[in-house]
Design a protein around this motif. Structure first.
Motif, PDB file in Angstrom:
ATOM      1  N   ARG A 284       0.317  -9.711   1.500  1.00  0.00           N
ATOM      2  CA  ARG A 284      -0.038  -9.878   2.910  1.00  0.00           C
ATOM      3  C   ARG A 284      -1.288  -9.060   3.195  1.00  0.00           C
ATOM      4  O   ARG A 284      -1.477  -7.984   2.640  1.00  0.00           O
ATOM      5  CB  ARG A 284       1.138  -9.375   3.757  1.00  0.00           C
ATOM      6  CG  ARG A 284       0.939  -9.388   5.238  1.00  0.00           C
ATOM      7  CD  ARG A 284       2.230  -9.041   5.977  1.00  0.00           C
ATOM      8  NE  ARG A 284       2.746  -7.717   5.723  1.00  0.00           N
ATOM      9  CZ  ARG A 284       2.498  -6.656   6.480  1.00  0.00           C
ATOM     10  NH1 ARG A 284       1.721  -6.751   7.535  1.00  0.00           N
ATOM     11  NH2 ARG A 284       3.034  -5.492   6.194  1.00  0.00           N
ATOM     12  N   VAL A 285      -2.136  -9.580   4.073  1.00  0.00           N
ATOM     13  CA  VAL A 285      -3.338  -8.859   4.511  1.00  0.00           C
ATOM     14  C   VAL A 285      -3.279  -8.755   6.024  1.00  0.00           C
ATOM     15  O   VAL A 285      -3.007  -9.729   6.722  1.00  0.00           O
ATOM     16  CB  VAL A 285      -4.629  -9.587   4.095  1.00  0.00           C
ATOM     17  CG1 VAL A 285      -5.850  -8.864   4.638  1.00  0.00           C
ATOM     18  CG2 VAL A 285      -4.712  -9.712   2.589  1.00  0.00           C
ATOM     19  N   GLU A 286      -3.531  -7.550   6.518  1.00  0.00           N
ATOM     20  CA  GLU A 286      -3.582  -7.325   7.959  1.00  0.00           C
ATOM     21  C   GLU A 286      -5.009  -6.938   8.316  1.00  0.00           C
ATOM     22  O   GLU A 286      -5.560  -6.004   7.758  1.00  0.00           O
ATOM     23  CB  GLU A 286      -2.617  -6.203   8.332  1.00  0.00           C
ATOM     24  CG  GLU A 286      -2.501  -5.958   9.805  1.00  0.00           C
ATOM     25  CD  GLU A 286      -1.501  -4.849  10.113  1.00  0.00           C
ATOM     26  OE1 GLU A 286      -1.681  -4.206  11.164  1.00  0.00           O
ATOM     27  OE2 GLU A 286      -0.570  -4.614   9.324  1.00  0.00           O
TER      28      GLU A 286
ATOM     29  N   MET B 290       0.360   0.650   0.502  1.00  0.00           N
ATOM     30  CA  MET B 290      -0.663  -0.122   1.196  1.00  0.00           C
ATOM     31  C   MET B 290      -2.021   0.277   0.639  1.00  0.00           C
ATOM     32  O   MET B 290      -2.233   1.412   0.255  1.00  0.00           O
ATOM     33  CB  MET B 290      -0.582   0.189   2.703  1.00  0.00           C
ATOM     34  CG  MET B 290      -1.606  -0.483   3.555  1.00  0.00           C
ATOM     35  SD  MET B 290      -3.027   0.547   3.942  1.00  0.00           S
ATOM     36  CE  MET B 290      -2.321   1.883   4.826  1.00  0.00           C
TER      37      MET B 290
ATOM     38  N   VAL C 151      -0.983  -8.662  -4.176  1.00  0.00           N
ATOM     39  CA  VAL C 151      -1.145  -8.615  -2.713  1.00  0.00           C
ATOM     40  C   VAL C 151      -0.326  -9.741  -2.096  1.00  0.00           C
ATOM     41  O   VAL C 151      -0.509 -10.915  -2.411  1.00  0.00           O
ATOM     42  CB  VAL C 151      -2.630  -8.742  -2.317  1.00  0.00           C
ATOM     43  CG1 VAL C 151      -2.782  -8.748  -0.801  1.00  0.00           C
ATOM     44  CG2 VAL C 151      -3.452  -7.619  -2.934  1.00  0.00           C
TER      45      VAL C 151
ATOM     46  N   TRP D  44      -5.352  -2.834  -7.752  1.00  0.00           N
ATOM     47  CA  TRP D  44      -4.367  -3.885  -7.518  1.00  0.00           C
ATOM     48  C   TRP D  44      -4.996  -5.209  -7.904  1.00  0.00           C
ATOM     49  O   TRP D  44      -6.127  -5.508  -7.490  1.00  0.00           O
ATOM     50  CB  TRP D  44      -3.987  -3.973  -6.052  1.00  0.00           C
ATOM     51  CG  TRP D  44      -3.131  -2.877  -5.531  1.00  0.00           C
ATOM     52  CD1 TRP D  44      -2.834  -1.679  -6.127  1.00  0.00           C
ATOM     53  CD2 TRP D  44      -2.457  -2.870  -4.282  1.00  0.00           C
ATOM     54  NE1 TRP D  44      -2.029  -0.935  -5.318  1.00  0.00           N
ATOM     55  CE2 TRP D  44      -1.776  -1.636  -4.181  1.00  0.00           C
ATOM     56  CE3 TRP D  44      -2.353  -3.760  -3.242  1.00  0.00           C
ATOM     57  CZ2 TRP D  44      -1.002  -1.298  -3.078  1.00  0.00           C
ATOM     58  CZ3 TRP D  44      -1.601  -3.429  -2.149  1.00  0.00           C
ATOM     59  CH2 TRP D  44      -0.924  -2.206  -2.077  1.00  0.00           C
TER      60      TRP D  44
ATOM     61  N   GLN E 287      -5.263   4.186  11.978  1.00  0.00           N
ATOM     62  CA  GLN E 287      -4.313   3.553  11.065  1.00  0.00           C
ATOM     63  C   GLN E 287      -2.885   4.047  11.287  1.00  0.00           C
ATOM     64  O   GLN E 287      -1.928   3.289  11.139  1.00  0.00           O
ATOM     65  CB  GLN E 287      -4.683   3.842   9.599  1.00  0.00           C
ATOM     66  CG  GLN E 287      -6.046   3.392   9.183  1.00  0.00           C
ATOM     67  CD  GLN E 287      -6.316   1.941   9.462  1.00  0.00           C
ATOM     68  OE1 GLN E 287      -5.475   1.074   9.252  1.00  0.00           O
ATOM     69  NE2 GLN E 287      -7.479   1.658  10.001  1.00  0.00           N
TER      70      GLN E 287
ATOM     71  N   ASP F 263      -5.968   0.232   1.684  1.00  0.00           N
ATOM     72  CA  ASP F 263      -6.833   0.009   2.846  1.00  0.00           C
ATOM     73  C   ASP F 263      -8.281  -0.130   2.403  1.00  0.00           C
ATOM     74  O   ASP F 263      -8.719   0.503   1.456  1.00  0.00           O
ATOM     75  CB  ASP F 263      -6.682   1.123   3.877  1.00  0.00           C
ATOM     76  CG  ASP F 263      -7.237   2.445   3.401  1.00  0.00           C
ATOM     77  OD1 ASP F 263      -6.793   2.936   2.348  1.00  0.00           O
ATOM     78  OD2 ASP F 263      -8.123   3.000   4.084  1.00  0.00           O
TER      79      ASP F 263
ATOM     80  N   TYR G 253      -9.223  -3.588   6.585  1.00  0.00           N
ATOM     81  CA  TYR G 253      -8.306  -4.579   6.050  1.00  0.00           C
ATOM     82  C   TYR G 253      -7.204  -3.785   5.372  1.00  0.00           C
ATOM     83  O   TYR G 253      -7.477  -2.858   4.604  1.00  0.00           O
ATOM     84  CB  TYR G 253      -8.977  -5.463   5.000  1.00  0.00           C
ATOM     85  CG  TYR G 253      -9.955  -6.467   5.550  1.00  0.00           C
ATOM     86  CD1 TYR G 253      -9.518  -7.689   6.047  1.00  0.00           C
ATOM     87  CD2 TYR G 253     -11.314  -6.203   5.558  1.00  0.00           C
ATOM     88  CE1 TYR G 253     -10.408  -8.614   6.544  1.00  0.00           C
ATOM     89  CE2 TYR G 253     -12.218  -7.127   6.053  1.00  0.00           C
ATOM     90  CZ  TYR G 253     -11.768  -8.327   6.544  1.00  0.00           C
ATOM     91  OH  TYR G 253     -12.653  -9.241   7.042  1.00  0.00           O
ATOM     92  N   LEU G 254      -5.954  -4.141   5.638  1.00  0.00           N
ATOM     93  CA  LEU G 254      -4.819  -3.499   4.987  1.00  0.00           C
ATOM     94  C   LEU G 254      -4.162  -4.525   4.075  1.00  0.00           C
ATOM     95  O   LEU G 254      -3.788  -5.609   4.521  1.00  0.00           O
ATOM     96  CB  LEU G 254      -3.815  -2.988   6.023  1.00  0.00           C
ATOM     97  CG  LEU G 254      -4.361  -2.036   7.090  1.00  0.00           C
ATOM     98  CD1 LEU G 254      -3.245  -1.612   8.022  1.00  0.00           C
ATOM     99  CD2 LEU G 254      -5.030  -0.834   6.459  1.00  0.00           C
ATOM    100  N   PHE G 255      -4.036  -4.174   2.808  1.00  0.00           N
ATOM    101  CA  PHE G 255      -3.445  -5.051   1.807  1.00  0.00           C
ATOM    102  C   PHE G 255      -2.065  -4.515   1.458  1.00  0.00           C
ATOM    103  O   PHE G 255      -1.919  -3.342   1.126  1.00  0.00           O
ATOM    104  CB  PHE G 255      -4.333  -5.097   0.559  1.00  0.00           C
ATOM    105  CG  PHE G 255      -5.707  -5.626   0.828  1.00  0.00           C
ATOM    106  CD1 PHE G 255      -5.967  -6.987   0.780  1.00  0.00           C
ATOM    107  CD2 PHE G 255      -6.748  -4.766   1.140  1.00  0.00           C
ATOM    108  CE1 PHE G 255      -7.243  -7.475   1.037  1.00  0.00           C
ATOM    109  CE2 PHE G 255      -8.021  -5.243   1.398  1.00  0.00           C
ATOM    110  CZ  PHE G 255      -8.273  -6.604   1.350  1.00  0.00           C
ATOM    111  N   TRP G 256      -1.049  -5.388   1.525  1.00  0.00           N
ATOM    112  CA  TRP G 256       0.335  -4.985   1.315  1.00  0.00           C
ATOM    113  C   TRP G 256       0.943  -5.737   0.144  1.00  0.00           C
ATOM    114  O   TRP G 256       0.833  -6.956   0.062  1.00  0.00           O
ATOM    115  CB  TRP G 256       1.175  -5.292   2.554  1.00  0.00           C
ATOM    116  CG  TRP G 256       0.706  -4.603   3.781  1.00  0.00           C
ATOM    117  CD1 TRP G 256      -0.217  -5.063   4.678  1.00  0.00           C
ATOM    118  CD2 TRP G 256       1.107  -3.325   4.269  1.00  0.00           C
ATOM    119  NE1 TRP G 256      -0.397  -4.157   5.690  1.00  0.00           N
ATOM    120  CE2 TRP G 256       0.404  -3.080   5.462  1.00  0.00           C
ATOM    121  CE3 TRP G 256       2.003  -2.366   3.806  1.00  0.00           C
ATOM    122  CZ2 TRP G 256       0.565  -1.926   6.199  1.00  0.00           C
ATOM    123  CZ3 TRP G 256       2.171  -1.215   4.541  1.00  0.00           C
ATOM    124  CH2 TRP G 256       1.452  -0.996   5.715  1.00  0.00           C
TER     125      TRP G 256
END
Length: 158
Positions: free
Chosen positions: A115-117, A132, A113, A108, A17, A134, A123-126
């Motif tokens: 954006r999701v990467e 962030m 949220v 959250w 990460q 994770d 999965y990273l939630f922004w």
């Protein structure tokens, strides 16, 4: 949808990460170190005077010290406290994401949220800010991952 699991994230998980940010933080130092090393070795070996040779040796030595310092900064940047690797419980519902340990709890709601990467390991939630959330992928079953992906697609995040 309700997905719940407990999992301990490993050193390798966090290294994966944090690696990109750590690399960005040392890249310019390593580049300068390489330039100094080449210049120092050329000056030391082909110096036309003892002064040029001495400057070359100093430059090469400085390059090695800079590279060692960059390595130390990289290792520090990808190393996390043991508490971060403690067992953690994740709960994902239609309403929110939650992550908790014996000492902490983070929740959250989905509207937070932005954006999701998707990464191979998480999965990273922004949100809008730098924080962030994770979610490790390894403990998810295929059915849980399919449910989560369907929910993320439904929310317009994937």
């Amino acid at each position: 949808m309700r997905i719940e699991f407990t999992y301990s994230r490993s050193r390798q998980y966090f290294r994966a990460q944090l690696r990109a940010g750590a690399w960005r933080s040392v890249r310019s130092t390593l580049l300068l170190s390489g330039v100094l090393a080449v210049g120092g070795v050329v000056a030391a070996l082909g110096g036309s005077s003892s002064r040029v040779t001495a400057v070359g040796i100093v430059a090469a030595t400085l390059a090695v010290l800079m590279a060692l310092r960059a390595r130390h900064r990289f290792v520090d940047a990808v190393t996390v406290p043991a508490a971060w690797r403690a067992p953690r419980t994740w709960v994902i519902t239609e309403d929110a994401l939650e992550s908790s340990t014996e000492l902490t709890r983070q929740q959250w709601t989905w509207p937070a949220v932005r954006r999701v990467e998707e990464r191979p390991e998480a999965y990273l939630f922004w949100p809008d800010g730098p924080a962030m959330f994770d979610l490790p992928r390894e403990p998810l079953t295929a059915a849980q991952e399919a449910d989560l992906r369907a929910h993320l697609v439904g929310c317009g995040l994937l």
